[in-house]
Design a protein around this motif. Structure first.
Motif, PDB file in Angstrom:
ATOM      1  N   VAL A 126       0.865  -1.181   0.000  1.00  0.00           N
ATOM      2  CA  VAL A 126       0.000   0.000   0.000  1.00  0.00           C
ATOM      3  C   VAL A 126       0.900   1.229   0.000  1.00  0.00           C
ATOM      4  CG1 VAL A 126      -1.740   1.322   1.261  1.00  0.00           C
ATOM      5  CG2 VAL A 126      -1.815  -1.173   1.285  1.00  0.00           C
ATOM      6  N   LYS A 128       1.263   5.430   0.252  1.00  0.00           N
ATOM      7  CA  LYS A 128       0.633   6.577   0.906  1.00  0.00           C
ATOM      8  C   LYS A 128      -0.240   6.158   2.096  1.00  0.00           C
ATOM      9  CE  LYS A 128       0.447   9.227  -3.372  1.00  0.00           C
ATOM     10  NZ  LYS A 128      -0.432   9.908  -4.321  1.00  0.00           N
ATOM     11  N   GLY A 129       0.107   5.064   2.741  1.00  0.00           N
ATOM     12  CA  GLY A 129      -0.686   4.602   3.868  1.00  0.00           C
ATOM     13  C   GLY A 129       0.121   4.565   5.146  1.00  0.00           C
ATOM     14  N   GLU A 130      -0.559   4.315   6.254  1.00  0.00           N
ATOM     15  CA  GLU A 130       0.091   4.220   7.548  1.00  0.00           C
ATOM     16  C   GLU A 130       0.918   2.945   7.651  1.00  0.00           C
ATOM     17  OE1 GLU A 130      -2.705   4.630  10.749  1.00  0.00           O
ATOM     18  OE2 GLU A 130      -3.655   6.365   9.820  1.00  0.00           O
ATOM     19  N   HIS A 131       0.475   1.897   6.976  1.00  0.00           N
ATOM     20  CA  HIS A 131       1.188   0.624   6.985  1.00  0.00           C
ATOM     21  C   HIS A 131       1.699   0.353   5.579  1.00  0.00           C
ATOM     22  CE1 HIS A 131      -0.529  -0.051  10.943  1.00  0.00           C
ATOM     23  NE2 HIS A 131      -1.735   0.257  10.432  1.00  0.00           N
ATOM     24  N   GLU A 166      -3.424   1.986  -3.328  1.00  0.00           N
ATOM     25  CA  GLU A 166      -3.147   3.337  -2.842  1.00  0.00           C
ATOM     26  C   GLU A 166      -4.119   3.637  -1.703  1.00  0.00           C
ATOM     27  OE1 GLU A 166      -3.011   7.904  -4.527  1.00  0.00           O
ATOM     28  OE2 GLU A 166      -2.543   6.260  -5.903  1.00  0.00           O
ATOM     29  N   ALA A 167      -3.567   4.125  -0.590  1.00  0.00           N
ATOM     30  CA  ALA A 167      -4.377   4.443   0.583  1.00  0.00           C
ATOM     31  C   ALA A 167      -5.330   5.592   0.254  1.00  0.00           C
ATOM     32  CB  ALA A 167      -3.477   4.801   1.758  1.00  0.00           C
ATOM     33  N   PRO A 168      -6.477   5.642   0.893  1.00  0.00           N
ATOM     34  CA  PRO A 168      -6.960   4.706   1.893  1.00  0.00           C
ATOM     35  C   PRO A 168      -7.563   3.454   1.241  1.00  0.00           C
ATOM     36  CG  PRO A 168      -8.571   6.445   1.597  1.00  0.00           C
ATOM     37  CD  PRO A 168      -7.399   6.772   0.711  1.00  0.00           C
ATOM     38  N   VAL A 169      -7.450   2.332   1.942  1.00  0.00           N
ATOM     39  CA  VAL A 169      -7.980   1.066   1.461  1.00  0.00           C
ATOM     40  C   VAL A 169      -9.072   0.613   2.428  1.00  0.00           C
ATOM     41  CG1 VAL A 169      -7.464  -1.333   0.915  1.00  0.00           C
ATOM     42  CG2 VAL A 169      -5.742   0.434   0.480  1.00  0.00           C
TER      43      VAL A 169
END
Length: 181
Positions: A126, A128-131, A166-169
Protein backbone atom coordinates in the motif's frame (compact mmCIF):
# COMPACT_ATOMS: atom_id res chain seq x y z
CA UNK A 1 -31.87 -21.68 -9.58
CA UNK A 2 -32.92 -22.20 -5.97
CA UNK A 3 -32.01 -18.73 -4.80
CA UNK A 4 -32.45 -16.61 -7.94
CA UNK A 5 -35.64 -18.17 -9.31
CA UNK A 6 -37.62 -19.68 -6.42
CA UNK A 7 -40.91 -19.29 -8.34
CA UNK A 8 -39.63 -21.67 -11.04
CA UNK A 9 -38.74 -24.20 -8.36
CA UNK A 10 -42.16 -23.82 -6.77
CA UNK A 11 -43.98 -24.45 -10.06
CA UNK A 12 -41.65 -27.20 -11.31
CA UNK A 13 -42.04 -29.34 -8.20
CA UNK A 14 -45.82 -29.59 -8.54
CA UNK A 15 -47.52 -32.42 -10.40
CA UNK A 16 -50.35 -30.11 -11.40
CA UNK A 17 -50.79 -26.36 -11.29
CA UNK A 18 -53.83 -24.21 -12.05
CA UNK A 19 -53.07 -21.01 -13.91
CA UNK A 20 -55.34 -17.98 -13.38
CA UNK A 21 -56.95 -19.82 -10.47
CA UNK A 22 -60.20 -18.27 -9.32
CA UNK A 23 -60.94 -16.62 -12.67
CA UNK A 24 -63.16 -17.70 -15.55
CA UNK A 25 -59.96 -18.21 -17.57
CA UNK A 26 -58.35 -20.73 -15.19
CA UNK A 27 -56.89 -23.90 -16.64
CA UNK A 28 -54.90 -26.85 -15.26
CA UNK A 29 -51.45 -27.86 -16.48
CA UNK A 30 -50.15 -31.30 -15.56
CA UNK A 31 -46.44 -31.94 -15.25
CA UNK A 32 -44.89 -34.34 -17.73
CA UNK A 33 -42.21 -35.18 -15.19
CA UNK A 34 -43.19 -38.68 -14.06
CA UNK A 35 -40.32 -38.67 -11.54
CA UNK A 36 -41.95 -36.18 -9.18
CA UNK A 37 -42.81 -37.80 -5.84
CA UNK A 38 -46.28 -39.34 -6.03
CA UNK A 39 -46.14 -39.63 -9.82
CA UNK A 40 -45.93 -42.84 -11.88
CA UNK A 41 -42.11 -43.18 -11.65
CA UNK A 42 -41.66 -41.06 -8.53
CA UNK A 43 -38.14 -40.52 -7.23
CA UNK A 44 -38.46 -39.37 -3.64
CA UNK A 45 -36.15 -36.34 -3.84
CA UNK A 46 -36.85 -35.00 -7.36
CA UNK A 47 -38.20 -31.49 -7.27
CA UNK A 48 -38.85 -31.15 -10.98
CA UNK A 49 -37.78 -29.06 -13.94
CA UNK A 50 -37.92 -29.95 -17.62
CA UNK A 51 -38.48 -32.81 -20.01
CA UNK A 52 -39.03 -33.05 -23.72
CA UNK A 53 -38.00 -34.53 -27.05
CA UNK A 54 -36.30 -33.30 -30.19
CA UNK A 55 -34.90 -35.13 -33.23
CA UNK A 56 -31.35 -34.03 -32.35
CA UNK A 57 -31.34 -34.62 -28.57
CA UNK A 58 -33.88 -37.44 -28.38
CA UNK A 59 -35.68 -37.78 -25.06
CA UNK A 60 -34.32 -35.07 -22.74
CA UNK A 61 -34.70 -34.39 -19.05
CA UNK A 62 -33.21 -31.79 -16.73
CA UNK A 63 -33.99 -32.61 -13.12
CA UNK A 64 -33.07 -31.16 -9.80
CA UNK A 65 -33.24 -33.11 -6.62
CA UNK A 66 -32.49 -32.46 -2.99
CA UNK A 67 -31.58 -34.98 -0.31
CA UNK A 68 -30.25 -34.23 3.18
CA UNK A 69 -29.44 -30.65 2.17
CA UNK A 70 -27.47 -31.78 -0.91
CA UNK A 71 -28.81 -30.28 -4.15
CA UNK A 72 -28.09 -31.79 -7.58
CA UNK A 73 -28.98 -30.89 -11.14
CA UNK A 74 -28.75 -33.70 -13.67
CA UNK A 75 -29.18 -33.70 -17.46
CA UNK A 76 -29.90 -36.75 -19.60
CA UNK A 77 -30.19 -36.73 -23.40
CA UNK A 78 -30.61 -39.51 -25.97
CA UNK A 79 -31.24 -42.14 -23.32
CA UNK A 80 -31.42 -45.63 -24.81
CA UNK A 81 -32.24 -49.06 -23.42
CA UNK A 82 -29.93 -52.11 -23.56
CA UNK A 83 -30.98 -52.69 -27.20
CA UNK A 84 -30.08 -49.14 -28.23
CA UNK A 85 -33.70 -48.01 -28.55
CA UNK A 86 -34.39 -44.49 -27.29
CA UNK A 87 -37.41 -44.26 -25.06
CA UNK A 88 -39.00 -42.26 -22.30
CA UNK A 89 -38.63 -45.28 -20.00
CA UNK A 90 -34.87 -45.36 -20.68
CA UNK A 91 -34.72 -41.63 -19.98
CA UNK A 92 -36.26 -42.02 -16.52
CA UNK A 93 -34.05 -45.03 -15.78
CA UNK A 94 -30.88 -43.11 -16.68
CA UNK A 95 -31.98 -40.09 -14.66
CA UNK A 96 -32.51 -42.28 -11.61
CA UNK A 97 -29.00 -43.76 -12.06
CA UNK A 98 -27.48 -40.27 -12.42
CA UNK A 99 -29.16 -38.98 -9.29
CA UNK A 100 -28.31 -42.10 -7.25
CA UNK A 101 -24.67 -41.78 -8.37
CA UNK A 102 -24.53 -38.09 -7.54
CA UNK A 103 -26.02 -38.48 -4.07
CA UNK A 104 -23.74 -41.44 -3.30
CA UNK A 105 -20.47 -40.02 -4.62
CA UNK A 106 -20.52 -36.23 -4.24
CA UNK A 107 -20.45 -33.92 -1.23
CA UNK A 108 -20.46 -30.18 -0.74
CA UNK A 109 -16.89 -29.59 0.48
CA UNK A 110 -15.28 -26.40 1.75
CA UNK A 111 -12.06 -26.00 -0.25
CA UNK A 112 -10.89 -22.81 1.44
CA UNK A 113 -12.35 -21.14 4.54
CA UNK A 114 -13.36 -17.49 4.84
CA UNK A 115 -10.25 -15.44 5.65
CA UNK A 116 -7.95 -17.83 3.74
CA UNK A 117 -4.54 -16.42 2.71
CA UNK A 118 -2.54 -17.91 -0.16
CA UNK A 119 1.03 -18.75 0.89
CA UNK A 120 3.48 -16.23 -0.56
CA UNK A 121 0.67 -13.79 -1.37
CA UNK A 122 -0.58 -12.96 2.12
CA UNK A 123 -0.19 -9.19 1.67
CA UNK A 124 -0.30 -6.48 -0.99
CA UNK A 125 1.79 -3.26 -0.82
CA UNK A 126 0.00 0.00 0.00
CA UNK A 127 1.41 3.37 -0.97
CA UNK A 128 0.63 6.58 0.91
CA UNK A 129 -0.69 4.60 3.87
CA UNK A 130 0.09 4.22 7.55
CA UNK A 131 1.19 0.62 6.98
CA UNK A 132 3.34 -0.70 4.16
CA UNK A 133 0.92 -3.45 3.21
CA UNK A 134 -2.49 -4.99 3.87
CA UNK A 135 -3.57 -8.59 4.32
CA UNK A 136 -5.11 -10.29 1.29
CA UNK A 137 -7.67 -12.95 2.17
CA UNK A 138 -10.89 -14.49 0.93
CA UNK A 139 -14.07 -12.70 1.94
CA UNK A 140 -16.05 -15.91 2.17
CA UNK A 141 -15.47 -19.63 2.10
CA UNK A 142 -15.26 -21.45 -1.24
CA UNK A 143 -17.42 -24.57 -1.27
CA UNK A 144 -17.76 -26.95 -4.23
CA UNK A 145 -19.76 -30.07 -4.96
CA UNK A 146 -17.18 -32.77 -5.61
CA UNK A 147 -16.02 -36.29 -4.86
CA UNK A 148 -14.67 -36.39 -1.34
CA UNK A 149 -11.43 -38.08 -2.45
CA UNK A 150 -10.69 -35.24 -4.93
CA UNK A 151 -10.52 -32.38 -2.38
CA UNK A 152 -6.72 -32.45 -2.19
CA UNK A 153 -6.38 -32.20 -6.00
CA UNK A 154 -7.26 -28.48 -5.94
CA UNK A 155 -4.59 -25.87 -5.31
CA UNK A 156 -5.73 -22.29 -4.62
CA UNK A 157 -3.91 -19.61 -6.64
CA UNK A 158 -4.45 -15.90 -6.16
CA UNK A 159 -4.83 -13.76 -9.27
CA UNK A 160 -4.25 -10.16 -8.21
CA UNK A 161 -5.56 -7.38 -10.47
CA UNK A 162 -2.97 -4.81 -9.37
CA UNK A 163 0.64 -4.52 -8.19
CA UNK A 164 -0.17 -2.27 -5.24
CA UNK A 165 -2.98 -0.36 -3.57
CA UNK A 166 -3.15 3.34 -2.84
CA UNK A 167 -4.38 4.44 0.58
CA UNK A 168 -6.96 4.71 1.89
CA UNK A 169 -7.98 1.07 1.46
CA UNK A 170 -11.40 -0.04 2.72
CA UNK A 171 -11.70 -3.42 4.40
CA UNK A 172 -13.33 -5.83 1.94
CA UNK A 173 -11.88 -4.15 -1.17
CA UNK A 174 -11.71 -6.78 -3.92
CA UNK A 175 -8.18 -6.91 -5.34
CA UNK A 176 -8.28 -10.15 -7.30
CA UNK A 177 -9.71 -13.63 -7.64
CA UNK A 178 -8.97 -17.00 -6.14
CA UNK A 179 -8.49 -19.66 -8.80
CA UNK A 180 -8.69 -23.36 -7.98
CA UNK A 181 -6.44 -25.42 -10.22
Amino acid sequence: LYTQYPAIVSVAEQGKIIFNEGSSESFPVNSWNKMLPGMELGYQTVRGLFGGHSPFAGHVMVSFAERDGKKLIAVVMKAADENGAESEQALYGEMEKFLDYGFSNFESIEIVPAGYRVKGQETLPVIKGEHGDVAVETIEAVTLMMRVKEKDLYEPTLLIDMEYLEAPVEKGTIVGKLLLE
